[in-house]
Scaffold this active site. Structure first.
Site, mmCIF file in Angstrom:
data_model
loop_
_atom_site.group_PDB
_atom_site.id
_atom_site.type_symbol
_atom_site.label_atom_id
_atom_site.label_comp_id
_atom_site.label_asym_id
_atom_site.label_seq_id
_atom_site.Cartn_x
_atom_site.Cartn_y
_atom_site.Cartn_z
ATOM 1 N N CYS A 275 0.801 -1.234 0.000
ATOM 2 C CA CYS A 275 0.000 0.000 0.000
ATOM 3 C C CYS A 275 0.828 1.277 0.000
ATOM 4 C CB CYS A 275 -0.917 0.002 1.218
ATOM 5 S SG CYS A 275 -2.196 -1.230 1.119
HETATM 6 N N1 LIG Z 1 -2.277 -6.280 1.791
HETATM 7 C C1 LIG Z 1 -2.777 -5.260 2.450
HETATM 8 O O1 LIG Z 1 -2.455 -5.053 3.606
HETATM 9 C C2 LIG Z 1 -3.782 -4.307 1.828
HETATM 10 C C3 LIG Z 1 -4.402 -3.368 2.656
HETATM 11 C C4 LIG Z 1 -5.338 -2.505 2.111
HETATM 12 C C5 LIG Z 1 -5.623 -2.546 0.748
HETATM 13 N N2 LIG Z 1 -4.986 -3.465 -0.050
HETATM 14 C C6 LIG Z 1 -5.351 -3.481 -1.460
HETATM 15 O O2 LIG Z 1 -6.158 -4.621 -1.719
HETATM 16 C C7 LIG Z 1 -5.880 -5.136 -3.027
HETATM 17 C C8 LIG Z 1 -5.448 -6.597 -2.925
HETATM 18 O O3 LIG Z 1 -4.250 -6.649 -2.177
HETATM 19 P P1 LIG Z 1 -3.727 -7.990 -1.520
HETATM 20 O O4 LIG Z 1 -2.640 -7.584 -0.588
HETATM 21 O O5 LIG Z 1 -4.835 -8.804 -0.989
HETATM 22 O O6 LIG Z 1 -3.107 -8.711 -2.818
HETATM 23 P P2 LIG Z 1 -2.660 -10.255 -2.946
HETATM 24 O O7 LIG Z 1 -1.636 -10.282 -4.013
HETATM 25 O O8 LIG Z 1 -2.333 -10.800 -1.592
HETATM 26 O O9 LIG Z 1 -3.975 -10.982 -3.447
HETATM 27 C C9 LIG Z 1 -4.537 -10.751 -4.685
HETATM 28 C C10 LIG Z 1 -5.079 -12.061 -5.207
HETATM 29 O O10 LIG Z 1 -5.762 -11.792 -6.429
HETATM 30 C C11 LIG Z 1 -5.538 -12.883 -7.304
HETATM 31 N N3 LIG Z 1 -5.865 -12.416 -8.648
HETATM 32 C C12 LIG Z 1 -5.147 -11.628 -9.470
HETATM 33 N N4 LIG Z 1 -5.825 -11.401 -10.596
HETATM 34 C C13 LIG Z 1 -7.010 -12.050 -10.506
HETATM 35 C C14 LIG Z 1 -8.147 -12.175 -11.331
HETATM 36 N N5 LIG Z 1 -8.215 -11.555 -12.510
HETATM 37 N N6 LIG Z 1 -9.148 -12.952 -10.916
HETATM 38 C C15 LIG Z 1 -9.083 -13.581 -9.729
HETATM 39 N N7 LIG Z 1 -8.057 -13.482 -8.890
HETATM 40 C C16 LIG Z 1 -7.026 -12.719 -9.254
HETATM 41 C C17 LIG Z 1 -4.103 -13.255 -7.050
HETATM 42 O O11 LIG Z 1 -3.814 -14.572 -7.473
HETATM 43 C C18 LIG Z 1 -4.012 -13.101 -5.529
HETATM 44 O O12 LIG Z 1 -4.322 -14.291 -4.857
HETATM 45 C C19 LIG Z 1 -4.828 -4.203 -3.619
HETATM 46 O O13 LIG Z 1 -5.451 -3.197 -4.350
HETATM 47 C C20 LIG Z 1 -4.178 -3.600 -2.394
HETATM 48 O O14 LIG Z 1 -3.599 -2.338 -2.661
HETATM 49 C C21 LIG Z 1 -4.077 -4.357 0.464
#
Ligand SMILES: NC(=O)c1ccc[n+]([C@@H]2O[C@H](COP(=O)([O-])OP(=O)(O)OC[C@H]3O[C@@H](n4cnc5c(N)ncnc54)[C@H](O)[C@@H]3O)[C@@H](O)[C@H]2O)c1
Length: 441
Positions: A275
């Site tokens: 983030c």
């Molecule tokens: N990790 C954090 O602490 C956090 C906190 C707040 C916001 N976010 C936001 O949330 C979002 C997700 O982050 P995350 O950390 O969970 O990412 P992540 O990489 O842990 O998880 C994303 C998942 O999406 C899957 N994916 C990718 N493309 C796909 C598709 N087309 N269809 C289905 N699945 C698909 C991936 O295989 C993966 O498992 C981002 O925008 C991030 O900025 C993350």
């Protein structure tokens, strides 16, 4: 409320609405568990077959969420995990939590949002509620997601519903969970907003409706930019005060005794995670469209990316004081994850520290109890394994560089056995005994 919206609203109230979560990572997996615990049937969608197989075997691949997270989901309300996007039509509400990284030129990479929007569009039916949670710049839901959803002729606000709700997940945090972190929700239109608020309110303790999807999108960026700027400020203070021989951590501890008007931020070896190093640049990119500069964001970015160099120079000077060069020194980096008590290494400054020290000719190993080995990432491919852990191993290095303060580390053991320690986290603040081999950075 239209008849259609009322029938979806009824399913939400009865907890018979099937909730589909797309992207089962750090955000999506705990969110799916939260809706399941609230009694909703859930279907998880992910393109990574290893995640789907693990979930269907009852295994949790995100250790900080606890071993029984998935086994608990396999009991109670319906739980399913699939890579088959053709099944998205089975869900009444779909929440997308796909990644939003930066491209090679620090531009937003919305390809994941675009692909999952196209996937949803293929089976979109009347009465579905689609929510985006991925962090992104304002108007993404309206300008990028919505046109793809409406391509087949169904209209948002009458046929289906669409909203944005930013994820505020803080993996590893003990005092708040997905269920207790207050949730902002903004609809593309009032009807969509109302339904999204109803859905989240059925599973999450406090839901705050905001006037539009754009307000919710921009609020998320403001939260992360606020952190990036304040971390940069305290990192700059660290370098200035270090040159004056003053300890920044003692200064922050002193300043935070003020009961108002000050919030403590702590310096570190650089920004990490999915983030703070990334989201601010989504706004920078979008601001160009309206000819507005984002000077605070750029400056904060400049200072924060300098941090690994500052740390490496401290290692260099500390070795120099002991008549040693970095070249051919053996250095142990303690902690590879970007923050304590999780196994997430995305954008972790430890990788830069390792690469920079190796570039100077050091022999670098790392230890991290939660990251047994490295894997290929967007910018790094180190091919390393975490070394063993004992007094003898700690004592065998010329320098121990503390990059992540996992709570399981015995800091006294490290202080008692390491020849030289460079501490970027003030992890050794409470150790007793001699301290002249400890350098803060
Ligand atoms: N990790 C954090 O602490 C956090 C906190 C707040 C916001 N976010 C936001 O949330 C979002 C997700 O982050 P995350 O950390 O969970 O990412 P992540 O990489 O842990 O998880 C994303 C998942 O999406 C899957 N994916 C990718 N493309 C796909 C598709 N087309 N269809 C289905 N699945 C698909 C991936 O295989 C993966 O498992 C981002 O925008 C991030 O900025 C993350």
């Amino acid at each position: 409320m239209t008849n259609q919206a009322a029938s979806l609203g009824q399913k939400i109230t009865n907890r018979t609405a099937v909730v589909g979560i797309i992207g089962l990572g750090y955000v999506g997996l705990p969110l799916m568990a939260t809706f399941h615990r609230a009694g909703f049937p859930v279907i998880g969608f992910d393109v990574d077959p290893r995640k789907i197989d693990a979930l269907n075997r009852g295994e949790n691949y995100l250790k900080h969420l606890g071993a029984d997270l998935v086994t608990a989901m396999k009991t109670g309300a319906k739980f399913d995990a699939t890579a088959d996007m053709g099944r998205l039509g089975e869900a009444d509400a779909i929440i997308s939590c796909v990644p939003t990284p930066l491209g090679h030129h620090r531009e937003p990479d919305l390809s994941f949002i675009e692909k999952c929007s196209d996937d949803i569009a293929r089976t979109l039916r009347k009465d579905q509620l689609i929510i985006l949670e991925s962090s992104t710049y304002p108007r993404t839901t309206r300008d990028v997601m919505l046109p793809r959803l409406e391509k087949g002729g169904l209209k948002c606000g009458t046929d289906f519903y669409c909203a944005y709700s930013p994820e505020r997940e803080d993996p590893g945090r003990k005092d708040f969970s997905t269920q207790t972190i207050p949730k902002l929700v903004g609809g593309i239109d009032p009807q969509s907003g109302e339904l999204a608020v109803a859905l989240y309110s059925a599973a999450i303790a406090k839901v705050i409706p905001v006037p539009s999807a754009e307000v919710a999108e921009a609020a998320k960026l403001l939260e992360n930019i606020y952190r990036a700027v304040n971390i940069a400020l305290v990192n700059e203070m660290k370098m200035v005060l270090d040159a004056m021989g003053i300890d920044i951590w003692q200064v922050v501890d002193a300043a935070k005794t003020k009961p108002f008007g000050f919030q403590a931020f702590y310096p570190g070896p650089g920004l990490g995670g999915h983030c703070i190093p990334i989201d601010p640049f989504y706004l920078t990119w979008k601001a160009r469209e309206v000819n507005m500069p984002t000077r605070f964001i750029e400056l904060a970015g400049e200072i924060n990316v300098q941090m690994p160099d500052f740390v490496v120079s401290k290692v260099q000077l500390a070795l120099n004081d002991r008549s040693k060069a970095v070249k051919n020194s053996r250095i142990l980096v303690v902690g590879l994850a970007y923050k304590p008590d999780i196994d997430d290494v995305r954008e972790s400054p430890s990788f830069e520290l390792i690469e920079k020290l190796e570039h100077l000719g050091a022999h670098v190993d790392y230890h991290d109890p939660l990251v047994p080995q490295t894997f290929k990432m967007r910018h790094h491919d180190l091919h390393m394994k975490s070394v063993g852990w004992s007094k003898e191993i700690v004592a065998s290095y010329d320098c121990v560089l503390i990059a992540t303060n996992h709570s399981t580390y015995d800091w006294q053991m490290i202080a008692d056995n390491a020849k030289l320690i460079v501490d970027t986290r003030n992890a050794l603040s409470k150790v007793t005994g001699k301290r002249d081999h400890i350098v803060k950075a």
